[in-house]
Write an enzyme that holds these catalytic residues in place. Structure first.
Site: not given
Ligand code: 8Y4
Length: 282
Positions: A225, A260
């Site tokens: 993130k 996750r």
């Molecule tokens: C690179 C790749 C940078 C991905 C950012 C991201 C969460 C979630 C997401 C979380 C739960 C993400 C669907 C965002 N984050 N579900 N989902 N908890 N429960 N961004 O923190 O991965 S998506």
């Protein structure tokens, strides 16, 4: 102490001395291949099987990007992306399947296809989504988000971020219980990066223990993130070490039950080592 249990449909997950690993399976159009629905499904299923082989306990399948500023995906498109992947993974593996969606129709079809968990980044505020989850006795991940994915990172503001997330969980747990989703079906998630500044994210991570009061498992998503990129000066695909440090911090303190992540094998290894060290405490 009684072990924590999470009831989902026909199963019960009993949490032990180390966090479980939830592997991320994104089903989004691949800009490299000539595309076509078939390769999209095939690639996502293959990736899910790879994550299971790497030690994932749960797969989180998602077809709508929820990263800051991303445009919403229309219902038909999300259904088309996600349902075949869930159906195929459910047919080919015994792994527990979670679906990352905010849409009741997607949840319904995925639960029918064999998913056991609905992961809603909007925190189950939609009564129709709650009804679908209750009807199937699905496990639910209730995540905190300030605002919507389109606007959440514009200017996040809190008086006391930890306190406001605690109050959100209190409100949601009460609401869900009234709507037929029992406490035993709920996993909580502070929603790192969802309507939070770097400082908000750090304050939440430093105080995860505050969320133990609900007696429910805590899911944590920090993998790759933005706040890790910001602190380390790293692009998305260079953030594994930083992500592992944060996951390890939570695992070392026994404050997260479900991680996750993109990097399943590395996260699992870290969790195994931290468990061994924690066990050796005197
Ligand atoms: C690179 C790749 C940078 C991905 C950012 C991201 C969460 C979630 C997401 C979380 C739960 C993400 C669907 C965002 N984050 N579900 N989902 N908890 N429960 N961004 O923190 O991965 S998506």
């Amino acid at each position: 102490m009684e072990p924590l249990r999470w009831h989902l449909r026909d199963r019960v997950i009993e949490f032990g001395p180390r966090p479980l690993v939830m592997g991320i399976v994104n089903v989004t159009p691949d800009s490299f291949s000539d595309g076509g629905h078939f390769t999209e499904t095939t690639n996502a299923v293959a990736h899910g099987l790879k994550l299971i082989a790497a030690g994932a306990d749960i797969l989180d399948v998602g077809g709508e990007s929820t990263r800051p500023g991303a445009e919403p995906v229309p219902l038909e498109e999300e259904l088309r992306r996600v349902v075949p992947v869930v159906a195929e993974l459910a047919r080919r593996t015994a792994a527990t399947i979670s679906v990352d969606t905010m849409k009741p129709e997607v949840a319904q079809r995925c639960l029918e296809a064999g998913a056991a968990i609905i992961n809603d980044v909007a925190g189950f505020r939609d009564p129709e989504l709650v009804r679908v989850a209750a009807e199937h006795r699905a496990g639910v991940i209730v995540m905190h988000m300030q605002g919507t994915p389109q606007t959440m990172q514009v200017n996040p503001q809190y008086g006391d971020v930890v306190r406001e997330v605690v109050e959100f969980f209190e409100e949601r747990l009460r609401g869900l219980a009234k709507s037929g989703i029992p406490l035993e079906a709920v996993c909580l998630d502070p929603g790192i990066g969802f309507g939070k500044t770097l400082e908000h994210n750090l304050e939440l991570l430093a105080n995860l223990g505050e969320f133990a009061r609900f007696g429910r498992p805590l899911c944590l998503g920090v993998s790759r993130k933005g706040f890790i990129g910001k602190l380390c000066g790293r692009e998305k695909n260079e953030r594994m070490a930083g992500s592992l440090a944060v996951s390890s911090f939570a695992a070392a303190k026994n404050e997260a039950h479900l991680l996750r992540v993109h990097d399943v094998a590395a996260t699992r290894d870290a969790a195994v080592l931290l468990e061994a060290i924690n066990r050796s405490r005197r």
